[in-house]
Design a protein around this motif. Structure first.
Motif, PDB file in Angstrom:
ATOM      1  N   MET A  74       0.824  -1.192   0.000  1.00 46.70           N
ATOM      2  CA  MET A  74       0.000   0.000   0.000  1.00 46.70           C
ATOM      3  C   MET A  74       0.861   1.245   0.000  1.00 46.70           C
ATOM      4  O   MET A  74       1.812   1.335   0.760  1.00 46.70           O
ATOM      5  N   THR A  75       0.505   2.169  -0.852  1.00 49.20           N
ATOM      6  CA  THR A  75       1.172   3.457  -0.862  1.00 49.20           C
ATOM      7  C   THR A  75       0.601   4.275   0.285  1.00 49.20           C
ATOM      8  O   THR A  75      -0.571   4.621   0.285  1.00 49.20           O
ATOM      9  N   GLU A  76       1.422   4.523   1.258  1.00 44.90           N
ATOM     10  CA  GLU A  76       0.993   5.317   2.416  1.00 44.90           C
ATOM     11  C   GLU A  76       1.915   6.519   2.549  1.00 44.90           C
ATOM     12  O   GLU A  76       3.121   6.400   2.344  1.00 44.90           O
ATOM     13  N   PRO A  77       1.347   7.670   2.904  1.00 42.19           N
ATOM     14  CA  PRO A  77       2.202   8.855   3.072  1.00 42.19           C
ATOM     15  C   PRO A  77       3.118   8.715   4.274  1.00 42.19           C
ATOM     16  O   PRO A  77       2.780   8.075   5.266  1.00 42.19           O
ATOM     17  N   LYS A  78       4.283   9.331   4.143  1.00 45.91           N
ATOM     18  CA  LYS A  78       5.236   9.388   5.259  1.00 45.91           C
ATOM     19  C   LYS A  78       4.816  10.480   6.240  1.00 45.91           C
ATOM     20  O   LYS A  78       5.134  10.407   7.419  1.00 45.91           O
ATOM     21  N   ALA A  79       4.092  11.490   5.711  1.00 46.80           N
ATOM     22  CA  ALA A  79       3.629  12.599   6.550  1.00 46.80           C
ATOM     23  C   ALA A  79       2.365  13.190   5.948  1.00 46.80           C
ATOM     24  O   ALA A  79       2.171  13.164   4.735  1.00 46.80           O
ATOM     25  N   THR A  80       1.510  13.702   6.817  1.00 45.43           N
ATOM     26  CA  THR A  80       0.295  14.408   6.412  1.00 45.43           C
ATOM     27  C   THR A  80       0.323  15.776   7.055  1.00 45.43           C
ATOM     28  O   THR A  80       0.612  15.899   8.247  1.00 45.43           O
ATOM     29  N   GLN A  81       0.038  16.806   6.267  1.00 47.42           N
ATOM     30  CA  GLN A  81      -0.023  18.160   6.806  1.00 47.42           C
ATOM     31  C   GLN A  81      -1.420  18.711   6.580  1.00 47.42           C
ATOM     32  O   GLN A  81      -1.940  18.689   5.459  1.00 47.42           O
ATOM     33  N   ASN A  82      -2.023  19.200   7.644  1.00 48.50           N
ATOM     34  CA  ASN A  82      -3.337  19.819   7.564  1.00 48.50           C
ATOM     35  C   ASN A  82      -3.156  21.255   7.073  1.00 48.50           C
ATOM     36  O   ASN A  82      -2.513  22.067   7.720  1.00 48.50           O
ATOM     37  N   LEU A  83      -3.723  21.547   5.898  1.00 47.21           N
ATOM     38  CA  LEU A  83      -3.620  22.894   5.322  1.00 47.21           C
ATOM     39  C   LEU A  83      -4.891  23.704   5.517  1.00 47.21           C
ATOM     40  O   LEU A  83      -4.987  24.832   5.031  1.00 47.21           O
ATOM     41  N   ASP A  84      -5.863  23.137   6.209  1.00 44.93           N
ATOM     42  CA  ASP A  84      -7.155  23.800   6.401  1.00 44.93           C
ATOM     43  C   ASP A  84      -7.014  24.941   7.403  1.00 44.93           C
ATOM     44  O   ASP A  84      -6.461  24.760   8.489  1.00 44.93           O
ATOM     45  N   ARG A  85      -7.548  26.106   7.035  1.00 42.41           N
ATOM     46  CA  ARG A  85      -7.463  27.278   7.911  1.00 42.41           C
ATOM     47  C   ARG A  85      -8.770  27.558   8.634  1.00 42.41           C
ATOM     48  O   ARG A  85      -8.883  28.558   9.333  1.00 42.41           O
TER      49      ARG A  85
END
Length: 172
Positions: free
Chosen positions: A1-12
């Motif tokens: 499975m392709t899984e992200p190494k990091a997730t960043q919340n860009l919601d303001r």
């Protein structure tokens, strides 16, 4: 499975980060059965951008698309595999960044052709690519090359609940 190494919340606006699984699951279930247009952005050798709509599908946990070997997109990818692919899925706009490389392994071509056929495009494997009774007029003669996108980063903007905006990084 392709899984992200990091997730960043860009919601303001206070929404939670979106999970990559939302985008991945929509890609897996909506391609090739729904009428989606993906837009592939590449770079010409002189640095000018190029974008074109393609039919793409999610197979083996990766995005795949087809291009005629003489098209601007294929020539650009041969010189520089860096590209973007964007699509509006049900409730989620997704832009993926990465590198697209040609796939010629017969077993992969067979699997991807079978998924394309499920969606209504009668692709068959021939001479290291695909052929079919119809293709975009701009693609040129078959066989058409298959490309697989190796994800580096993706962005998702949810236009349905739960709302949010996130960036997913797949490379360290």
């Amino acid at each position: 499975m392709t899984e992200p190494k990091a997730t960043q919340n860009l919601d303001r606006s206070g929404s939670a980060a979106l999970p990559w699984s939302r985008a991945r699951d929509l890609l897996a279930t909506q391609t090739p059965k729904e009428d989606l247009t993906f837009f592939v952005g590449t770079v010409r050798p002189d640095g000018r951008p190029h974008a074109a709509g393609v039919g793409a599908i999610w197979v083996d946990d990766a995005l795949h698309f087809v291009s005629g070997p003489g098209t601007r997109r294929a020539r650009n990818l041969a010189a520089n595999p860096a590209c973007t692919v964007s699509v509006r899925l049900r409730g989620l706009d997704v832009t993926m960044e990465g590198e697209a490389h040609r796939v010629a392994e017969p077993e992969v071509l067979d699997r991807v052709a079978a998924v394309y056929r499920e969606g209504g495009w009668p692709a068959t494997v021939q001479d290291g690519g695909f052929t079919a009774s119809f293709m975009a007029a701009s693609a040129g003669p078959p066989p058409w090359h298959l490309y697989r996108l190796t994800l580096h980063r993706a962005f998702g903007v949810a236009c349905a609940e739960p709302y949010g905006v996130s960036r997913w990084d797949f490379t360290p």
